[in-house]
Design a protein around this motif. Structure first.
Motif, PDB file in Angstrom:
ATOM      1  N   VAL A  23       0.552  -0.987   0.183  1.00  0.00           N
ATOM      2  CA  VAL A  23      -0.043  -0.217  -0.203  1.00  0.00           C
ATOM      3  C   VAL A  23       0.866   1.245  -0.177  1.00  0.00           C
ATOM      4  N   THR A  24       0.515   1.905  -1.556  1.00  0.00           N
ATOM      5  CA  THR A  24       1.662   3.099  -1.192  1.00  0.00           C
ATOM      6  C   THR A  24       0.694   4.537  -0.438  1.00  0.00           C
ATOM      7  N   PRO A  26       0.275   8.226  -1.553  1.00  0.00           N
ATOM      8  CA  PRO A  26       0.106   8.930  -3.409  1.00  0.00           C
ATOM      9  C   PRO A  26       0.719  10.409  -3.062  1.00  0.00           C
ATOM     10  N   ASP A  91      -4.298   7.458   2.503  1.00  0.00           N
ATOM     11  CA  ASP A  91      -3.715   6.163   1.432  1.00  0.00           C
ATOM     12  C   ASP A  91      -4.898   6.435   0.109  1.00  0.00           C
ATOM     13  N   GLU A 177      -5.558  -0.170  -5.178  1.00  0.00           N
ATOM     14  CA  GLU A 177      -5.634   0.911  -4.725  1.00  0.00           C
ATOM     15  C   GLU A 177      -5.388   1.887  -3.221  1.00  0.00           C
ATOM     16  N   ALA A 178      -7.025   1.720  -2.707  1.00  0.00           N
ATOM     17  CA  ALA A 178      -7.083   2.380  -1.362  1.00  0.00           C
ATOM     18  C   ALA A 178      -8.160   0.885  -0.768  1.00  0.00           C
TER      19      ALA A 178
END
Ligand code: NAP
Ligand code: MG
Length: 479
Positions: A23-24, A26, A91, A177-178
């Motif tokens: 999990v990145t 942004p 997130d 992605e989130a």
């Protein structure tokens, strides 16, 4: 927080896959945690748990008690709002102000549908002599929910609250992605006391967990929000079982500015309509159609406002945050490169704040115009903060251009002329029309959904309660 587990039958358990997804954040491009990559076996377990719950405590619960549980969850979300907003902002990269609004919206969904749970009733129909006919509304049964990354918390509320209010048992596959806010809200739902199996959440990739969910024979209904391409896959999978689905697939929504429009009212709303959530909003106002005689004046003022916007991290909480991922930024940059290659005049561009971390996924909001009607920037969903200005001659021309894309989600109409407001609102082919205002995202009470490639079916408002139920007509004969 249980973000390395999936939630099935009231328990946080390990995914069968033993695989995880990074999990990145942004805002700075850094990995900060991981979530399970759920697989077909996890989905099977979740669907079976949901099915079993319909025969258990959840299926037996009377509507008023379902409503009370939902109101309790709404209160727990509100009490945890700041924590949830922090989770959501990190997130997704969205500015804190937006994240706070999203959490409030999620709580509101559970409040609205919690209040509605015991007010959904059928009807009786006068029929032949010696007959009595009633039409009742029943839940579909097990509902599958696939949501995107742009508004995870809001989507959780939008799609699960009406499904639960009407007594369905749910399986959610949030976006890879989130999805951290969805996991935290699931913890709160557990705390509120939802019986095991009413809510099941499996994180993972769309192509693995999402595809397994839509292909599962144990589902009775699917709610999908995302891209038109995946929408087609979901509908095709549903068709194998003749299973209904609601699809919300985005848009290319116009803001139509007539000569008599109140500029001061319209300008900030047109800006917000494209910058909100970095333009990553299905109902973003991504085309501004302006009557020719005011075009230069209006676009000049709009450009000045866009030039003044500042872009930064979620903590900086400026006008616009980063996009969700490097992939999404590359997609949006592709549209920008094409616009430049096509020689479209760039009227204005916002500034990236010097304090924004260098590895974040930032794109500066920009206004291009005049954009020819057939240009990709006037036709395709960019899903970024890029606004296309298009001049029009008269009312008929405005309607023709507004309706001239594959999409039909929402529209804004700005004019003081009451008769024109009504004519144009009726002539637009889309699911919502806002007159002298624009509602990208908000409004739990307002039925929402598209036509054409924007999808079909309706969520929000009482429409969602109809969408998540099916009628049964019962015909009694007596003498
Ligand atoms: P997407 O691929 O359609 O993702 C939406 C959801 O569907 C996600 O949970 C995704 O999982 C899942 N999914 C992906 N492939 C699937 C499959 N084969 N079967 C079942 N589920 C599947 O959208 P995206 O890639 O995130 O975004 C692409 C474009 O879609 C955007 O640029 C934008 O134009 C549009 N979009 C529209 C909306 C909207 O609100 N209408 C929202 C988001 C995106 P993963 O996250 O794991 O892929
Ligand atoms: Mg993320």
């Amino acid at each position: 927080m249980n973000n390395d587990k999936i939630f099935i039958n009231g328990l946080w358990i390990d995914s069968d896959s033993d695989n995880f997804i990074d999990v990145t954040c942004p805002s700075d491009g850094q990995v900060f945690t991981r979530i399970p990559s759920g697989n077909a076996r996890d989905i099977d377990l979740a669907v079976n748990a949901a099915r079993a719950s319909l025969k258990g405590e959840w299926g037996q619960m009377v509507p008023a008690d379902r409503g009370r549980l939902m109101l309790k969850l709404s209160a727990l979300i509100s009490a945890d709002a700041e924590n949830l907003a922090q989770i959501e902002a990190r997130d997704t990269g969205k500015p804190m102000t937006q994240a706070r609004a999203d959490i409030a919206s999620c709580a509101r969904y559970f409040e609205f549908y919690g209040g509605a749970a015991d007010k959904i009733h059928g009807e009786t129909i006068p029929y032949l002599k010696e007959y009595f006919v009633s039409v009742i509304r029943e839940p579909h049964g097990v509902t599958g929910h696939i949501i995107p990354w742009n508004y995870p918390a809001q989507m959780f509320g939008r799609t699960l609250a009406p499904a639960l209010a009407t007594g369905n048992a749910t399986v959610l596959k949030p976006a890879e992605e989130a999805c951290l806010s969805c996991l935290r809200i699931t913890e709160l739902a557990n705390e509120a006391g939802f019986p095991p199996g009413a809510i099941n959440v499996v994180t993972g990739y769309g192509t693995i967990a999402g595809a397994a969910l839509t292909a599962h024979p144990g589902l009775d209904f699917v709610s999908f929000t995302g891209s038109p391409v995946v929408g087609t896959l979901v509908q095709t999978a549903s068709a194998q079982f003749h299973r209904p689905c609601v699809l919300e697939l985005g848009g290319k929504s116009p803001q139509i500015i007539f000569s008599d429009a109140d500029f001061d009212a319209a300008l900030p709303v047109v800006v917000a309509g494209i910058v909100q959530n970095g333009g990553q909003t299905c109902s973003a106002g991504s085309r501004v159609l302006v009557q020719r005689d005011i075009y230069d004046d209006f676009i000049g003022q709009l450009g000045a406002r866009i030039s003044n916007l500042r872009v930064g991290s979620h903590q900086q909480d400026l006008n616009c945050g980063p996009l969700i991922s490097a992939k999404q930024r590359a997609l949006v940059q592709g549209f920008v490169a094409q616009a430049e290659k096509d020689g479209l005049p760039r009227i204005a561009q916002a500034t990236l704040d010097t304090g924004a971390p260098v590895d974040g996924f930032y794109v500066q909001p920009a206004l291009y115009g005049p954009v020819p009607e057939g240009n990709p920037l006037a036709q395709k969903e960019v899903f970024g903060p890029i606004l296309a200005a298009i001049p029009f001659e008269d009312e008929a021309d405005a309607i023709r251009i507004a309706n001239g894309t594959d999409f039909g989600l929402i529209a804004g109409v700005w004019t003081a002329d009451g008769k024109r407001q009504m004519r144009v609102a009726k002539a637009l082919r889309c699911g919502q029309v806002f007159v002298n205002n624009y509602g990208a995202g908000g409004g739990v009470e307002l039925p929402f959904g598209g036509v054409k490639h924007s999808g079909h079916g309706r969520e929000k408002g009482f429409s969602a309660l109809h969408e998540f139920t099916v009628t049964k007509t019962i015909v009694f004969k007596h003498d």
